[in-house]
Design a protein around this motif. Structure first.
Motif, mmCIF file in Angstrom:
data_model
loop_
_atom_site.group_PDB
_atom_site.id
_atom_site.type_symbol
_atom_site.label_atom_id
_atom_site.label_comp_id
_atom_site.label_asym_id
_atom_site.label_seq_id
_atom_site.Cartn_x
_atom_site.Cartn_y
_atom_site.Cartn_z
ATOM 1 N N GLY A 268 2.546 -4.598 -0.420
ATOM 2 C CA GLY A 268 2.900 -2.686 -0.067
ATOM 3 C C GLY A 268 3.896 -2.285 0.027
ATOM 4 O O GLY A 268 4.200 -1.493 -0.200
ATOM 5 N N GLY A 269 4.471 -3.051 0.994
ATOM 6 C CA GLY A 269 5.406 -3.118 2.120
ATOM 7 C C GLY A 269 6.028 -4.643 2.613
ATOM 8 O O GLY A 269 5.543 -5.614 2.336
ATOM 9 N N ALA B 39 0.850 -1.786 -3.831
ATOM 10 C CA ALA B 39 1.446 -1.862 -4.819
ATOM 11 C C ALA B 39 2.931 -1.746 -4.472
ATOM 12 O O ALA B 39 3.671 -1.855 -5.434
ATOM 13 N N GLY B 40 3.108 -1.228 -3.213
ATOM 14 C CA GLY B 40 4.939 -0.261 -3.188
ATOM 15 C C GLY B 40 5.157 -1.474 -2.876
ATOM 16 O O GLY B 40 6.944 -0.822 -2.984
ATOM 17 N N ALA B 41 5.535 -2.105 -2.928
ATOM 18 C CA ALA B 41 6.854 -3.618 -2.414
ATOM 19 C C ALA B 41 6.734 -4.204 -4.122
ATOM 20 O O ALA B 41 7.183 -5.869 -4.065
ATOM 21 N N GLN C 266 -2.976 2.322 -15.263
ATOM 22 C CA GLN C 266 -1.660 2.487 -15.205
ATOM 23 C C GLN C 266 -0.621 4.021 -14.904
ATOM 24 O O GLN C 266 -0.134 4.110 -13.957
ATOM 25 N N PHE C 267 -1.946 4.585 -14.685
ATOM 26 C CA PHE C 267 -1.363 6.525 -14.378
ATOM 27 C C PHE C 267 -0.944 5.869 -12.958
ATOM 28 O O PHE C 267 -0.380 6.852 -12.629
ATOM 29 N N TRP C 268 -2.147 4.899 -11.805
ATOM 30 C CA TRP C 268 -1.606 5.076 -10.542
ATOM 31 C C TRP C 268 -0.337 4.601 -10.579
ATOM 32 O O TRP C 268 0.374 4.824 -9.344
ATOM 33 N N ILE C 269 -0.414 3.298 -11.029
ATOM 34 C CA ILE C 269 1.318 2.720 -11.337
ATOM 35 C C ILE C 269 2.116 3.195 -11.166
ATOM 36 O O ILE C 269 3.533 3.497 -10.850
ATOM 37 N N ASP C 270 2.109 4.502 -12.668
ATOM 38 C CA ASP C 270 3.287 4.962 -13.350
ATOM 39 C C ASP C 270 3.799 6.565 -12.167
ATOM 40 O O ASP C 270 4.587 6.749 -12.048
ATOM 41 N N GLY C 271 2.630 6.638 -11.270
ATOM 42 C CA GLY C 271 3.470 7.434 -10.400
ATOM 43 C C GLY C 271 3.247 7.349 -8.814
ATOM 44 O O GLY C 271 2.938 7.729 -7.485
ATOM 45 N N MET C 272 4.210 6.169 -8.545
ATOM 46 C CA MET C 272 3.931 5.251 -7.718
ATOM 47 C C MET C 272 5.225 5.848 -6.633
ATOM 48 O O MET C 272 5.089 6.350 -5.359
ATOM 49 N N GLN C 273 6.138 6.203 -6.819
ATOM 50 C CA GLN C 273 7.089 7.462 -6.098
ATOM 51 C C GLN C 273 6.617 8.248 -5.651
ATOM 52 O O GLN C 273 6.889 9.127 -4.547
ATOM 53 N N GLN C 274 5.885 9.031 -6.587
ATOM 54 C CA GLN C 274 5.175 10.493 -6.365
ATOM 55 C C GLN C 274 4.163 10.016 -4.854
ATOM 56 O O GLN C 274 3.753 10.462 -3.867
ATOM 57 N N GLN C 275 3.327 8.651 -4.458
ATOM 58 C CA GLN C 275 1.826 8.588 -3.832
ATOM 59 C C GLN C 275 3.374 7.812 -2.954
ATOM 60 O O GLN C 275 3.085 8.324 -1.867
ATOM 61 N N SER C 276 4.501 7.966 -2.920
ATOM 62 C CA SER C 276 5.285 6.733 -1.738
ATOM 63 C C SER C 276 5.589 8.173 -1.149
ATOM 64 O O SER C 276 6.032 8.361 0.273
ATOM 65 N N MET D 264 4.453 11.056 -0.858
ATOM 66 C CA MET D 264 2.580 11.621 -0.142
ATOM 67 C C MET D 264 2.830 11.077 1.142
ATOM 68 O O MET D 264 2.417 11.445 2.405
ATOM 69 N N PHE D 265 2.816 9.582 1.056
ATOM 70 C CA PHE D 265 2.719 8.744 2.084
ATOM 71 C C PHE D 265 4.161 8.362 3.099
ATOM 72 O O PHE D 265 3.287 7.279 4.496
ATOM 73 N N GLY D 266 5.118 8.715 2.697
ATOM 74 C CA GLY D 266 6.229 8.427 3.760
ATOM 75 C C GLY D 266 6.361 6.913 3.583
ATOM 76 O O GLY D 266 7.364 6.469 4.976
ATOM 77 N N LEU D 267 6.365 6.412 2.459
ATOM 78 C CA LEU D 267 6.579 4.971 2.103
ATOM 79 C C LEU D 267 8.167 5.421 1.439
ATOM 80 O O LEU D 267 7.861 5.285 0.677
ATOM 81 N N PRO D 268 8.772 4.354 2.052
ATOM 82 C CA PRO D 268 10.392 4.517 1.526
ATOM 83 C C PRO D 268 10.601 3.124 -0.286
ATOM 84 O O PRO D 268 9.493 2.091 -0.011
ATOM 85 N N ASN D 269 11.909 3.405 -0.275
ATOM 86 C CA ASN D 269 11.933 2.491 -1.449
ATOM 87 C C ASN D 269 11.060 1.727 -3.092
ATOM 88 O O ASN D 269 10.677 0.766 -2.256
#
Length: 210
Positions: A32-33, A62-64, A84-94, A96-101
């Motif tokens: 995840g990171g 799955a962030g990292a 897949q929709f969650w993975i495609d929206g990974m940057q939007q998720q990040s 929302m939760f303040g996880l970089p890169n």
């Protein structure tokens, strides 16, 4: 098979390093990171990574994936395609939760119920267990009586079902029809918190116990 739990991100997500004792070849599940922390564990255990395994598409799990796959040229296996929709929206998720890169990725292999994954001489079964997310999967080693369950089941609790396309009844059905039949002796490594066994949860879990 040997394993080490590596807590990552502010969510204290249980990323896990799995490896074959005979070959010391292994896989990382749900990076995840904190890639540096993960790679340190890989080096300390003398493991050669063969692949990345993903239970579901939430950013804390799955962030990292994209970064680790790129750095080590590793194939990605999982989750099931409905995430897949969650993975495609990974940057939007990040955001929302303040996880970089954090970047989206495309798995080299989407996984389905009945598939198997391998590293070294280890073989694990794939179980599709929707409810927390629609494409959530679980990895199960028959030989080791060990399941990597992501956010399907926890000690004394279950995964949240209030996210998009989550469903409580579906999650309970996944647990009772896909996990319980594996055996009460099976230990499971959850996405957060301590390990437990299916038998212990059948006896005492207020959400899904017998």
């Amino acid at each position: 098979m040997k394993y080490q739990i590596i807590p990552v991100t502010p969510f204290a997500q249980n990323c896990s390093l799995l490896w074959c004792e005979q070959t010391r070849r292994g896989a990382v599940v749900d990076p995840g990171g904190d890639v540096t922390r993960i790679l340190r564990a890989v080096e300390e255990n003398g493991v050669t990574l063969e692949k990345i395994l993903v239970t579901h598409g939430h950013v804390d799990h799955a962030g990292a994936v994209a970064e680790l796959a790129e750095r080590l040229s590793l194939p990605i296996e999982g989750p099931q395609r409905d995430d897949q929709f969650w993975i495609d929206g990974m940057q939007q998720q990040s955001k929302m939760f303040g996880l970089p890169n954090v970047r989206a990725f495309t798995p080299d292999r989407w996984l389905e119920q009945g598939d198997t994954v391998r590293f070294g001489e280890v073989e694990m079964d794939v179980l599709h267990c929707p409810g927390h997310t629609p494409g959530h999967i679980v990895f199960f080693s028959k030989a080791d009586r060990l399941a990597i369950v992501g956010d399907v089941l926890f000690q004394g609790s279950i995964g949240r079902t209030d996210f998009p396309k989550g469903d409580f009844d579906t999650l309970i059905s996944s647990i009772r029809t896909r996990l319980w039949p594996l055996g009460s002796d099976v230990a499971f490594l959850p996405g957060h918190g301590p390990m437990s066994t299916f038998g212990a949860e059948r006896r005492s879990n207020p959400f899904c116990g017998d």
